[in-house]
Design an enzyme around this catalytic site. Structure first.
Site, PDB file in Angstrom:
ATOM      1  N   LYS A 187       0.820  -1.212   0.000  1.00 36.86           N
ATOM      2  CA  LYS A 187       0.000   0.000   0.000  1.00 36.86           C
ATOM      3  C   LYS A 187       0.855   1.264   0.000  1.00 36.86           C
ATOM      4  CE  LYS A 187      -4.157  -2.117   1.846  1.00 36.86           C
ATOM      5  NZ  LYS A 187      -3.727  -3.515   2.021  1.00 36.86           N
TER       6      LYS A 187
HETATM    7  C1  LIG Z   1      -4.346  -4.625   1.393  1.00 40.24           C
HETATM    8  C2  LIG Z   1      -3.537  -5.866   1.257  1.00 40.24           C
HETATM    9  C3  LIG Z   1      -3.894  -6.903   0.363  1.00 40.24           C
HETATM   10  C4  LIG Z   1      -5.178  -6.849  -0.478  1.00 40.24           C
HETATM   11  O1  LIG Z   1      -5.099  -5.883  -1.509  1.00 40.24           O
HETATM   12  P1  LIG Z   1      -6.439  -5.418  -2.264  1.00 40.24           P
HETATM   13  O2  LIG Z   1      -6.010  -4.284  -3.134  1.00 40.24           O
HETATM   14  O3  LIG Z   1      -7.385  -4.976  -1.179  1.00 40.24           O
HETATM   15  O4  LIG Z   1      -6.965  -6.576  -3.032  1.00 40.24           O
HETATM   16  C5  LIG Z   1      -3.048  -7.990   0.228  1.00 40.24           C
HETATM   17  N1  LIG Z   1      -1.934  -8.099   0.976  1.00 40.24           N
HETATM   18  C6  LIG Z   1      -1.565  -7.140   1.851  1.00 40.24           C
HETATM   19  C7  LIG Z   1      -0.332  -7.331   2.661  1.00 40.24           C
HETATM   20  C8  LIG Z   1      -2.341  -5.991   2.027  1.00 40.24           C
HETATM   21  O5  LIG Z   1      -1.968  -5.042   2.908  1.00 40.24           O
END
Ligand SMILES: *Cc1c(COP(=O)(O)O)cnc(C)c1O
Length: 462
Positions: free
Chosen positions: A108
């Protein structure tokens, strides 16, 4: 570039207004009015330079190219690996794309570091300030806080459920030494935190007075920023003109894998998109049955994917409906009342079957994959990444090049990794003293008036 809502009833906005709006005011999600074509570029260009090139058509003439490149350089200068998103070979036709070298150790950061820069630039130019308010059960809060901690024009308040998130997750939010970010420990659950945030957004006078904004995963700029690493991975593999490269994506809200679909739509040499789910398998069930049906959320070893409804799926649904916002709004309304959404055989055959694959993965399979990856490759992977690796194994042929997205650093989920391998993953150097740093947070009861008083006292209008 202009943006339209997936539900067809919100005003068309330019890029900067879409960035600041987050959700459309008809409840829909913003998407570009048209999909541009974006060519592959040089594997020798830096990630920041490629980001500025790939994102330019989505920003249009609202931010000059040299400025956009400077913002990208600043955003990605905070990553520990100079490549930002390096590849690691894991045997024939298999790679990991390491997306966890940002400040808070999860993918993120790739989007939220850039969003912080974009927010500050746009607000500075307009002479405006905003207050970003959000609720978190883990990764998003810390990545959002880190993204805006040096923004002069943004105040941020993040609500988290007191005593219900891990110590590392809490400390990543409470040890940030910046006067404009505030961690609020709510005496309640994650759902209580979300309800408080929703109530503040629904209080129109409060929302206007304090210039509230959101950076949750439905913000277009987050999806947009994630398109970049699908391009750069293919370029690093020198696979621009060879067999298409498939990507396996551990999925929750469908934001990350949607970015892969967009890269494919823009002309990147993307093959299949493999969607990995944990036991919260609404998407896997859709690929099997052509129907989206809700089910209760269960806790798993990959908590950032413990999601009942994948909100970003609405953007793909809009495409499946021929970009008809009224039809999409109808479908969503029916889904809200019946808990069921079916697509036609035609839609499924055109948009889903040729592109998407899906696989669910239990906690036992996740643990076994963490152990096998350590045994066979000497590499520690976090539980989310392990779900992606299970999906790759289940869905790809041996001669198909597949990149599995590694979405979190193993030290972020050190207990699960240690349980599987007997090895404790170390936090990177910049976080080595995380557990001894002073914490700064405010405890507030689960009470809207009390939370609003706090937000008012720190909001960006002061
Ligand atoms: C948020 C997150 C996901 C999922 O991603 P999406 O975009 O919501 O599908 C997967 N792995 C980690 C470590 C995350 O923080």
């Amino acid at each position: 570039m202009n943006y339209v809502s997936t539900r067809g009833a919100a005003p068309t906005l330019n890029f900067c207004d879409t960035l600041l709006a987050g959700l459309a005011n008809d409840g829909g999600l913003y998407v570009p009015q048209t999909w541009p074509t974006v060519a592959h570029g040089s594997p020798d260009a830096s990630f920041a330079v490629r980001a500025a090139q790939i994102l330019a058509p989505f920003v249009g003439d609202e931010i000059p190219p040299a400025t956009l490149e400077a913002l990208c350089r600043r955003a990605y200068g905070s990553f520990r690996d100079p490549l930002v998103a390096p590849l690691r070979e894991m045997g024939e036709n298999r790679w990991l794309l390491e997306l966890f070298h940002g400040p808070t150790l999860a993918f993120k950061d790739v989007a939220l570091q850039l969003i912080g820069q974009l927010f500050d630039h746009v607000l500075q130019a307009r002479g405006e300030r905003i207050t970003v308010v959000g609720a978190t059960s883990g990764d998003t809060g810390s990545a959002a806080i880190d993204g805006v901690k040096s923004c002069r024009n943004v105040a941020m308040v993040i609500l988290y459920p007191q005593g219900r998130i891990s110590e590392v997750q809490r400390r990543q939010m409470t040890t940030v030494d910046a006067a404009n970010v505030h961690a609020l420990a709510i005496d309640g659950t994650f759902d209580d935190c979300q309800d408080l945030v929703k109530a503040m957004f629904n209080d129109a006078p409060f929302r206007a007075t304090h210039h509230l904004s959101a950076v949750n995963s439905i913000n277009w700029a987050r999806v947009m920023a994630q398109v970049v690493y699908y391009y750069t991975a293919i370029e690093q593999l020198h696979a621009v003109d060879s067999a298409p490269v498939s990507f396996s994506v551990p999925t929750g809200n469908f934001g990350n894998v949607l970015s892969g679909w967009i890269a494919r739509q823009l002309g990147a040499n993307v093959g299949h998109l493999i969607v990995g789910s944990n036991s919260n398998d609404i998407l896997t069930r859709f690929f099997e049955t052509q129907q989206i049906t809700t089910a209760p959320v269960v806790p798993t070893l990959s908590p950032s994917m413990d999601i009942g409804v994948s909100s970003n799926f609405e953007r793909l649904l809009f495409e499946m409906n021929g970009r008809d916002g009224v039809a999409t709004a109808d479908q969503i309304a029916t889904f809200r009342t019946t808990g069921n959404l079916a697509v036609t055989a035609d839609q499924f055959g055109t948009w889903i079957r040729p592109i998407f694959r899906g696989q669910r993965c239990s906690d036992a399979q996740t643990t076994a994959m963490i152990a096998a990856t350590y045994r066979d490759h000497g590499v520690l992977v976090d539980p989310h990444t392990a779900v992606g690796l299970v999906a790759t194994q289940a869905c790809a042929t041996p001669d198909e090049p597949v990149v599995t997205l590694a979405t979190a650093h193993p030290a972020k989920f050190a207990d699960a990794v240690e349980h599987a391998t007997g090895v404790r993953a170390e936090l990177p150097e910049h976080l080595a003293d995380l557990l001894t740093r002073p914490e700064r947070f405010t405890s507030v009861p689960n009470d809207l008036a009390a939370v609003q008083r706090f937000v008012a006292s720190v909001s960006a209008t002061r």
